[in-house]
Design a protein around this motif. Sequence first.
Motif, PDB file in Angstrom:
ATOM      1  N   GLY A  85       0.797  -1.217   0.000  1.00  0.00           N
ATOM      2  CA  GLY A  85       0.000   0.000   0.000  1.00  0.00           C
ATOM      3  C   GLY A  85       0.833   1.273   0.000  1.00  0.00           C
ATOM      4  N   VAL A  86       1.988   1.232  -0.674  1.00  0.00           N
ATOM      5  CA  VAL A  86       2.863   2.405  -0.754  1.00  0.00           C
ATOM      6  C   VAL A  86       3.221   2.654  -2.216  1.00  0.00           C
ATOM      7  N   ASP A  87       3.817   3.820  -2.482  1.00  0.00           N
ATOM      8  CA  ASP A  87       4.296   4.111  -3.827  1.00  0.00           C
ATOM      9  C   ASP A  87       5.551   3.291  -4.123  1.00  0.00           C
ATOM     10  N   GLU A  88       5.785   3.013  -5.386  1.00  0.00           N
ATOM     11  CA  GLU A  88       6.954   2.219  -5.792  1.00  0.00           C
ATOM     12  C   GLU A  88       8.270   2.839  -5.348  1.00  0.00           C
ATOM     13  N   ASP A  89       8.341   4.174  -5.349  1.00  0.00           N
ATOM     14  CA  ASP A  89       9.596   4.823  -4.977  1.00  0.00           C
ATOM     15  C   ASP A  89       9.871   4.760  -3.471  1.00  0.00           C
ATOM     16  N   GLN A  90       8.946   4.195  -2.728  1.00  0.00           N
ATOM     17  CA  GLN A  90       9.130   4.036  -1.296  1.00  0.00           C
ATOM     18  C   GLN A  90       9.572   2.616  -0.928  1.00  0.00           C
ATOM     19  N   VAL A  91       9.855   1.807  -1.920  1.00  0.00           N
ATOM     20  CA  VAL A  91      10.215   0.408  -1.698  1.00  0.00           C
ATOM     21  C   VAL A  91      11.696   0.197  -1.997  1.00  0.00           C
ATOM     22  N   THR A  92      12.401  -0.372  -1.033  1.00  0.00           N
ATOM     23  CA  THR A  92      13.749  -0.866  -1.286  1.00  0.00           C
ATOM     24  C   THR A  92      13.719  -2.363  -1.056  1.00  0.00           C
ATOM     25  N   MET A  93      14.517  -3.057  -1.837  1.00  0.00           N
ATOM     26  CA  MET A  93      14.511  -4.514  -1.754  1.00  0.00           C
ATOM     27  C   MET A  93      15.910  -5.035  -1.494  1.00  0.00           C
ATOM     28  N   GLU A  94      15.963  -6.050  -0.657  1.00  0.00           N
ATOM     29  CA  GLU A  94      17.202  -6.784  -0.435  1.00  0.00           C
ATOM     30  C   GLU A  94      17.010  -8.145  -1.070  1.00  0.00           C
ATOM     31  N   LEU A  95      17.949  -8.522  -1.912  1.00  0.00           N
ATOM     32  CA  LEU A  95      17.836  -9.788  -2.644  1.00  0.00           C
ATOM     33  C   LEU A  95      18.586 -10.889  -1.918  1.00  0.00           C
ATOM     34  N   HIS A  96      17.904 -11.990  -1.687  1.00  0.00           N
ATOM     35  CA  HIS A  96      18.527 -13.187  -1.127  1.00  0.00           C
ATOM     36  C   HIS A  96      18.429 -14.269  -2.196  1.00  0.00           C
ATOM     37  N   VAL A  97      19.569 -14.705  -2.696  1.00  0.00           N
ATOM     38  CA  VAL A  97      19.593 -15.721  -3.739  1.00  0.00           C
ATOM     39  C   VAL A  97      19.884 -17.077  -3.100  1.00  0.00           C
ATOM     40  N   VAL A  98      19.010 -18.020  -3.338  1.00  0.00           N
ATOM     41  CA  VAL A  98      19.210 -19.380  -2.841  1.00  0.00           C
ATOM     42  C   VAL A  98      20.217 -20.045  -3.784  1.00  0.00           C
ATOM     43  N   THR A  99      21.334 -20.481  -3.228  1.00  0.00           N
ATOM     44  CA  THR A  99      22.409 -21.067  -4.034  1.00  0.00           C
ATOM     45  C   THR A  99      22.618 -22.525  -3.662  1.00  0.00           C
ATOM     46  N   PRO A 100      23.185 -23.312  -4.571  1.00  0.00           N
ATOM     47  CA  PRO A 100      23.451 -24.719  -4.272  1.00  0.00           C
ATOM     48  C   PRO A 100      24.474 -24.857  -3.144  1.00  0.00           C
ATOM     49  N   ALA A 101      24.362 -25.926  -2.383  1.00  0.00           N
ATOM     50  CA  ALA A 101      25.295 -26.184  -1.289  1.00  0.00           C
ATOM     51  C   ALA A 101      26.725 -26.267  -1.800  1.00  0.00           C
ATOM     52  N   SER A 102      26.920 -26.793  -3.009  1.00  0.00           N
ATOM     53  CA  SER A 102      28.275 -26.904  -3.563  1.00  0.00           C
ATOM     54  C   SER A 102      28.885 -25.523  -3.791  1.00  0.00           C
ATOM     55  N   TYR A 103      28.066 -24.565  -4.193  1.00  0.00           N
ATOM     56  CA  TYR A 103      28.535 -23.183  -4.360  1.00  0.00           C
ATOM     57  C   TYR A 103      28.923 -22.606  -3.010  1.00  0.00           C
ATOM     58  N   ASP A 104      28.060 -22.782  -2.026  1.00  0.00           N
ATOM     59  CA  ASP A 104      28.325 -22.240  -0.688  1.00  0.00           C
ATOM     60  C   ASP A 104      29.633 -22.802  -0.136  1.00  0.00           C
ATOM     61  N   GLN A 105      29.845 -24.087  -0.316  1.00  0.00           N
ATOM     62  CA  GLN A 105      31.075 -24.721   0.166  1.00  0.00           C
ATOM     63  C   GLN A 105      32.296 -24.163  -0.568  1.00  0.00           C
ATOM     64  N   ALA A 106      32.201 -24.034  -1.886  1.00  0.00           N
ATOM     65  CA  ALA A 106      33.317 -23.512  -2.679  1.00  0.00           C
ATOM     66  C   ALA A 106      33.633 -22.064  -2.287  1.00  0.00           C
ATOM     67  N   MET A 107      32.613 -21.259  -2.017  1.00  0.00           N
ATOM     68  CA  MET A 107      32.842 -19.873  -1.618  1.00  0.00           C
ATOM     69  C   MET A 107      33.491 -19.786  -0.239  1.00  0.00           C
ATOM     70  N   ARG A 108      33.081 -20.642   0.687  1.00  0.00           N
ATOM     71  CA  ARG A 108      33.735 -20.663   2.008  1.00  0.00           C
ATOM     72  C   ARG A 108      35.204 -21.032   1.851  1.00  0.00           C
ATOM     73  N   GLU A 109      35.486 -22.002   0.983  1.00  0.00           N
ATOM     74  CA  GLU A 109      36.861 -22.416   0.724  1.00  0.00           C
ATOM     75  C   GLU A 109      37.657 -21.268   0.090  1.00  0.00           C
ATOM     76  N   ALA A 110      37.055 -20.585  -0.865  1.00  0.00           N
ATOM     77  CA  ALA A 110      37.730 -19.454  -1.522  1.00  0.00           C
ATOM     78  C   ALA A 110      38.042 -18.358  -0.509  1.00  0.00           C
ATOM     79  N   GLU A 111      37.117 -18.068   0.390  1.00  0.00           N
ATOM     80  CA  GLU A 111      37.347 -17.049   1.422  1.00  0.00           C
ATOM     81  C   GLU A 111      38.480 -17.473   2.350  1.00  0.00           C
ATOM     82  N   ARG A 112      38.525 -18.760   2.691  1.00  0.00           N
ATOM     83  CA  ARG A 112      39.602 -19.261   3.543  1.00  0.00           C
ATOM     84  C   ARG A 112      40.942 -19.097   2.842  1.00  0.00           C
TER      85      ARG A 112
END
Length: 123
Positions: A47-74
């Motif tokens: 019930g608000v105008d479009e310019d009053q909306v901000t969105m945060e995107l959460h992308v569901v990723t495969p577990a293999s991606y999550d594991q590889a990214m944790r490894e890359a960060e390490r």
Amino acid sequence: MMITVTVTAERGNGVWVLESENGAVSQVRTLAAVDDEMREAVAYLAGVDEDQVTMELHVVTPASYDQAMREAERFRAEADRANAASAAALRRAAKSLVGAGISYRDAARIMGVSYQRVAQLVQ
């Protein structure tokens, strides 16, 4: 009144299936289209105008991606520590040459760097 809504995107059958926490749903072919696609629906349901909306995107990723990214960060953290240790060792090496009475130019030749770099390392 500004509102922030989390939009979850999950891959399914060649499209991204979108769902906001306020119940808006849609689908897009690319993640670049999420904001344009969801803003109107989210705003309407809230019930608000479009310019009053901000969105945060959460992308569901495969577990293999999550594991590889944790490894890359390490690995990145290990590389940062190794780079810092290497830089400290280079400074000690340059200081030891100059401290032994060797000129910056000769130290540079020995170390395979410019004499300006030796000056930086020593200071």
